[in-house]
Write an enzyme that holds these catalytic residues in place. Sequence first.
Site, PDB file in Angstrom:
ATOM      1  N   GLY A  63       0.817  -1.211   0.000  1.00  0.00           N
ATOM      2  CA  GLY A  63       0.000   0.000   0.000  1.00  0.00           C
ATOM      3  C   GLY A  63       0.848   1.257   0.000  1.00  0.00           C
ATOM      4  O   GLY A  63       2.072   1.209   0.085  1.00  0.00           O
TER       5      GLY A  63
ATOM      6  N   GLY B  51       2.005  -4.852   2.277  1.00  0.00           N
ATOM      7  CA  GLY B  51       0.725  -5.537   2.127  1.00  0.00           C
ATOM      8  C   GLY B  51       0.811  -6.793   1.278  1.00  0.00           C
ATOM      9  O   GLY B  51       0.012  -7.710   1.436  1.00  0.00           O
TER      10      GLY B  51
ATOM     11  N   GLU C 126       7.553  -0.017   5.464  1.00  0.00           N
ATOM     12  CA  GLU C 126       6.944   0.840   6.480  1.00  0.00           C
ATOM     13  C   GLU C 126       7.837   1.007   7.707  1.00  0.00           C
ATOM     14  O   GLU C 126       7.706   1.974   8.447  1.00  0.00           O
ATOM     15  CB  GLU C 126       5.554   0.325   6.887  1.00  0.00           C
ATOM     16  CG  GLU C 126       5.531  -1.068   7.449  1.00  0.00           C
ATOM     17  CD  GLU C 126       5.279  -2.142   6.409  1.00  0.00           C
ATOM     18  OE1 GLU C 126       4.663  -3.155   6.765  1.00  0.00           O
ATOM     19  OE2 GLU C 126       5.701  -1.995   5.259  1.00  0.00           O
TER      20      GLU C 126
ATOM     21  N   ASP D 221       3.249  -4.710  10.205  1.00  0.00           N
ATOM     22  CA  ASP D 221       1.987  -5.185  10.745  1.00  0.00           C
ATOM     23  C   ASP D 221       1.318  -6.336  10.021  1.00  0.00           C
ATOM     24  O   ASP D 221       0.615  -7.109  10.636  1.00  0.00           O
ATOM     25  CB  ASP D 221       1.007  -4.019  10.797  1.00  0.00           C
ATOM     26  CG  ASP D 221       0.798  -3.408   9.429  1.00  0.00           C
ATOM     27  OD1 ASP D 221       1.719  -3.458   8.612  1.00  0.00           O
ATOM     28  OD2 ASP D 221      -0.288  -2.882   9.178  1.00  0.00           O
TER      29      ASP D 221
END
Length: 115
Positions: free
Chosen positions: A16, A67, A90, A98
């Site tokens: 993303g 992602g 990220e 995450d």
Amino acid sequence: MIVMKGAGDKAFCAGGDVVAVTKSYKVNDPAQTLHKDFFREEYLLNYEIGTCKVPYVAIIDGITMGGGCGLSVHGRFRVATERTMLAMPETALGLFPDVGGTFSPVLSLNIEEFN
């Protein structure tokens, strides 16, 4: 059976737009919900992949970032190629990996080489 693969020759999934999500959070505007919407939808999708009753196969060929890791590690089957490159960009922005980045040991299980 569900087979997930990249649309082109370069990547499985580049993930993303973490810069846009970070900016959305930093604006501190209640009308700005991109960061909340993005993560809610991403986590729901990862959950659906992880609990899918139908066999889910991710063909991880090429760049797989952020992602893209979530789209692959939560499924029942993963096929990596010699071109597979995993990254969690990220973390360079101070965000926690995450979507499965900390779950990556699953990638090392049941590795078989086919010639």
